[in-house]
Design a protein around this motif. Structure first.
Motif, PDB file in Angstrom:
ATOM      1  N   GLY A  25      46.002  44.449  46.588  1.00 30.12           N
ATOM      2  CA  GLY A  25      46.879  43.286  46.519  1.00 30.12           C
ATOM      3  C   GLY A  25      47.460  43.004  45.149  1.00 30.12           C
ATOM      4  O   GLY A  25      48.129  41.988  44.969  1.00 30.12           O
ATOM      5  N   LYS A  26      47.245  43.843  44.193  1.00 30.21           N
ATOM      6  CA  LYS A  26      47.820  43.654  42.857  1.00 30.21           C
ATOM      7  C   LYS A  26      49.312  43.983  42.891  1.00 30.21           C
ATOM      8  O   LYS A  26      49.759  44.799  43.699  1.00 30.21           O
ATOM      9  N   THR A  27      50.068  43.378  41.999  1.00 34.35           N
ATOM     10  CA  THR A  27      51.494  43.689  41.885  1.00 34.35           C
ATOM     11  C   THR A  27      51.672  44.892  40.964  1.00 34.35           C
ATOM     12  O   THR A  27      50.756  45.265  40.224  1.00 34.35           O
ATOM     13  N   VAL A  28      52.862  45.453  40.986  1.00 24.71           N
ATOM     14  CA  VAL A  28      53.155  46.621  40.154  1.00 24.71           C
ATOM     15  C   VAL A  28      53.058  46.239  38.678  1.00 24.71           C
ATOM     16  O   VAL A  28      52.561  47.019  37.856  1.00 24.71           O
ATOM     17  N   ILE A  29      53.497  45.042  38.344  1.00 26.46           N
ATOM     18  CA  ILE A  29      53.425  44.582  36.952  1.00 26.46           C
ATOM     19  C   ILE A  29      51.973  44.537  36.483  1.00 26.46           C
ATOM     20  O   ILE A  29      51.641  45.012  35.390  1.00 26.46           O
ATOM     21  N   GLU A  30      51.078  43.983  37.313  1.00 26.95           N
ATOM     22  CA  GLU A  30      49.658  43.909  36.965  1.00 26.95           C
ATOM     23  C   GLU A  30      49.039  45.309  36.876  1.00 26.95           C
ATOM     24  O   GLU A  30      48.251  45.595  35.975  1.00 26.95           O
ATOM     25  N   VAL A  31      49.414  46.161  37.807  1.00 31.25           N
ATOM     26  CA  VAL A  31      48.886  47.522  37.814  1.00 31.25           C
ATOM     27  C   VAL A  31      49.308  48.268  36.548  1.00 31.25           C
ATOM     28  O   VAL A  31      48.484  48.940  35.907  1.00 31.25           O
ATOM     29  N   CYS A  32      50.558  48.123  36.171  1.00 31.31           N
ATOM     30  CA  CYS A  32      51.050  48.796  34.962  1.00 31.31           C
ATOM     31  C   CYS A  32      50.302  48.295  33.731  1.00 31.31           C
ATOM     32  O   CYS A  32      49.978  49.083  32.837  1.00 31.31           O
ATOM     33  N   ARG A  33      50.016  47.020  33.685  1.00 23.78           N
ATOM     34  CA  ARG A  33      49.263  46.469  32.567  1.00 23.78           C
ATOM     35  C   ARG A  33      47.842  47.033  32.549  1.00 23.78           C
ATOM     36  O   ARG A  33      47.315  47.377  31.491  1.00 23.78           O
ATOM     37  N   LEU A  34      47.226  47.176  33.718  1.00 26.07           N
ATOM     38  CA  LEU A  34      45.853  47.681  33.792  1.00 26.07           C
ATOM     39  C   LEU A  34      45.750  49.172  33.439  1.00 26.07           C
ATOM     40  O   LEU A  34      44.782  49.589  32.798  1.00 26.07           O
TER      41      LEU A  34
END
Length: 125
Positions: A25-34
């Protein structure tokens, strides 16, 4: 962000992690940050290496290196062949002189060198 080069294996591992995070359920923005990459990099990686496994990527890298090595060998062989066939190949003149070249080099012994006044066009001036 610090600019780093990632190996194909690292890229595939990060893409696998990002796929799991998006499924949670994470967004692409959050995933890229992680996974510590920019969004354009993430989307480029997905386009280039989307469904590839690490072993397949490793084999692809090996094949690309071998292909580059073989291309280099082929280019060197073609260059050697072109040198052997080139007209006026001076390295082979001493090995087996061409019949047309046998008399060359003796011209200056039988004829004196020309001066500018001796030149046929100089007489017309």
């Amino acid at each position: 962000m610090k600019r780093t080069r990632h190996t194909v294996e690292q890229i595939i591992r990060k893409l696998k992690t990002s796929k799991q995070l998006i499924a949670q359920g994470k967004t692409v923005i959050e995933v890229c940050r992680l996974i510590e990459v920019t969004q354009p990099t993430y989307h480029r990686w997905r386009q280039q290496n989307g469904g590839m496994q690490a072993e397949v990527a490793r084999r692809l890298t090996q094949l690309e290196k071998e292909n580059a090595r073989l291309k280099k060998l082929l280019a060197e062989a073609e260059l050697e062949n072109a040198i052997d066939v080139a007209p006026g190949n001076w390295s082979r003149v001493n090995e087996s002189p061409h019949p047309a070249r046998l008399g060359r080099g003796l011209h200056h012994e039988t004829h004196p060198p020309h001066t500018r006044a001796d030149h046929p066009q100089a007489q017309n001036r």
